[in-house]
Design an enzyme around this catalytic site. Structure first.
Site, short mmCIF file in Angstrom:
data_model
loop_
_atom_site.label_atom_id
_atom_site.label_comp_id
_atom_site.label_asym_id
_atom_site.label_seq_id
_atom_site.Cartn_x
_atom_site.Cartn_y
_atom_site.Cartn_z
CE LYS A 28 -4.62 -1.36 1.14
NZ LYS A 28 -4.47 -2.79 1.52
CB SER A 54 -0.51 -8.31 -0.70
OG SER A 54 -1.25 -9.17 0.14
C1 LIG Z 1 -5.23 -3.80 1.11
C2 LIG Z 1 -4.64 -5.15 1.01
C3 LIG Z 1 -5.06 -6.09 0.04
C4 LIG Z 1 -6.20 -5.82 -0.93
O1 LIG Z 1 -6.00 -4.68 -1.70
P1 LIG Z 1 -7.23 -3.91 -2.37
O2 LIG Z 1 -6.63 -2.84 -3.18
O3 LIG Z 1 -8.09 -3.38 -1.24
O4 LIG Z 1 -8.00 -4.91 -3.16
C5 LIG Z 1 -4.40 -7.30 -0.03
N1 LIG Z 1 -3.39 -7.62 0.82
C6 LIG Z 1 -2.98 -6.75 1.78
C7 LIG Z 1 -1.87 -7.16 2.67
C8 LIG Z 1 -3.58 -5.48 1.90
O5 LIG Z 1 -3.15 -4.64 2.86
#
Ligand SMILES: *Cc1c(COP(=O)(O)O)cnc(C)c1O
Length: 332
Positions: free
Chosen positions: A57, A314
């Site tokens: 993010k 992520s």
């Molecule tokens: C926010 C997030 C997601 C999903 O992202 P979106 O853009 O809301 O679909 C996936 N994994 C992690 C670790 C996140 O913080």
């Protein structure tokens, strides 16, 4: 045309990449020998856990703040930026704002645990505690925008946020030009929309697979309904995938509908097993939301034999307590 996907053009993606240079980590893409053997495929891992905030993010937040500075100048941002996220987005805004010298406020309900508030305050943002629900925290954001001229930074539903996350797709295409499929956790759709816009613009044959929770998945329900709908929040090991997409969603709903090829839902047990597998075999500590790609491969037997497939690790915002809960759920 994929190149004009809802304000997220290839030009915007490259502009985002330029803004991120030197501020955000260009993360490695590595081949997993164990997973490649297990699925008889080439399984590649994209390590967003290596970002300074532990999650992707930071890309979106850094791109949006840098673009606002470029376009409006420092004066226009003197009142600062404001958001209401408790998790990875809140940390990302705090980090990016501090790095760019912009004041930042993160509004949290009084129910958000102290360690989460501390992780945001540590990065230099002002934490404002207000009310007993996320809705009251959002209302405080709107109040500060209206009364103090602060600039709201949404967690996903803005082309600048999406383009920032989409730089992951540009990196994937550089590191694995013959990629066949990318599997992405799906919540608000900034991550999947951005990666999808990037890979489809460069190599339309790449399949974009979305993975959601089995319950409480607002984007999945909205896609099924054909319009944004609200869902009840449920507790999950993948708490970063919770939350709505906004009934007035203006960017990610249409974009996800355009770029996503297939979609799967995963159980809590599959998420738990994937978290434990990643830790045990890849020495990779991830939160539940980052394990859903592997969970989908394992639970749904996706046809990947002989293919090159990327999984997006992520984020790593996971406590030992949550890891214990995952292990208890599957008994290993
Ligand atoms: C926010 C997030 C997601 C999903 O992202 P979106 O853009 O809301 O679909 C996936 N994994 C992690 C670790 C996140 O913080």
């Amino acid at each position: 045309m994929h190149d004009t996907a809802h304000g997220v053009t290839l030009a915007e993606l490259y502009a985002a990449r330029r803004r991120l240079a030197g501020r955000v980590t260009r993360t490695p893409l590595t081949r997993s020998a164990a997973l490649s053997r297990r699925f008889d495929a080439e399984i590649l891992l994209k390590w967003e856990t290596r970002q300074p905030t532990g999650a992707f993010k930071l890309r979106g937040a850094t791109n949006m703040l840098s673009a606002l500075l470029e376009r409006q100048g420092r004066e226009a941002l003197a009142a600062g930026v404001v958001t209401a996220s408790t998790g990875n987005h809140g940390r990302a805004v705090a980090h990016a704002a501090a790095a760019l010298g912009i004041p930042a406020v993160v509004c949290l309900s009084r129910l958000v645990p102290e360690h989460k508030a501390a992780a945001i305050a540590e990065r230099g943002a002002e934490v404002v505690r207000v009310g007993d629900s996320q809705d009251e925290a959002f209302a405080e954001v709107e109040r500060r925008v209206a009364e103090r001229g602060m600039t709201p930074i949404p967690p996903f539903d803005d082309p600048l946020i999406v383009a920032g996350q989409g730089t992951i797709g540009l990196e994937l295409m550089e590191d694995a030009p013959d990629l066949d499929r990318v599997i992405v956790g799906l919540s608000g759709g900034g991550l999947l929309g951005g990666i999808g816009a990037a890979v489809k613009a460069i190599r339309p044959a790449v399949a974009v697979t979305g993975v959601s929770l089995s319950r409480g998945a607002a984007m999945a329900e909205s896609l099924a309904a054909g319009r944004p709908v609200a869902v009840e929040e449920v507790e999950s090991l993948a708490d970063s995938l919770g939350g709505g997409i906004g009934l007035d969603n203006r960017c990610t709903f249409a974009l996800v509908r355009q770029v996503m090829d297939d979609h799967h839902r995963v159980s809590e047990a599959a998420i738990a097993a994937a978290m434990v597998d990643l830790l045990a075999h890849e020495k990779c500590l991830v939160e539940g939301a980052a394990a859903v790609g592997l969970a989908a491969l394992a639970e749904h037997g996706l046809e990947v034999r002989g293919r090159r497939v990327a999984l997006i690790l992520s984020g790593n915002a996971v406590s030992l307590e949550t890891l214990d809960r995952a292990r208890a759920l599957i008994g290993r």
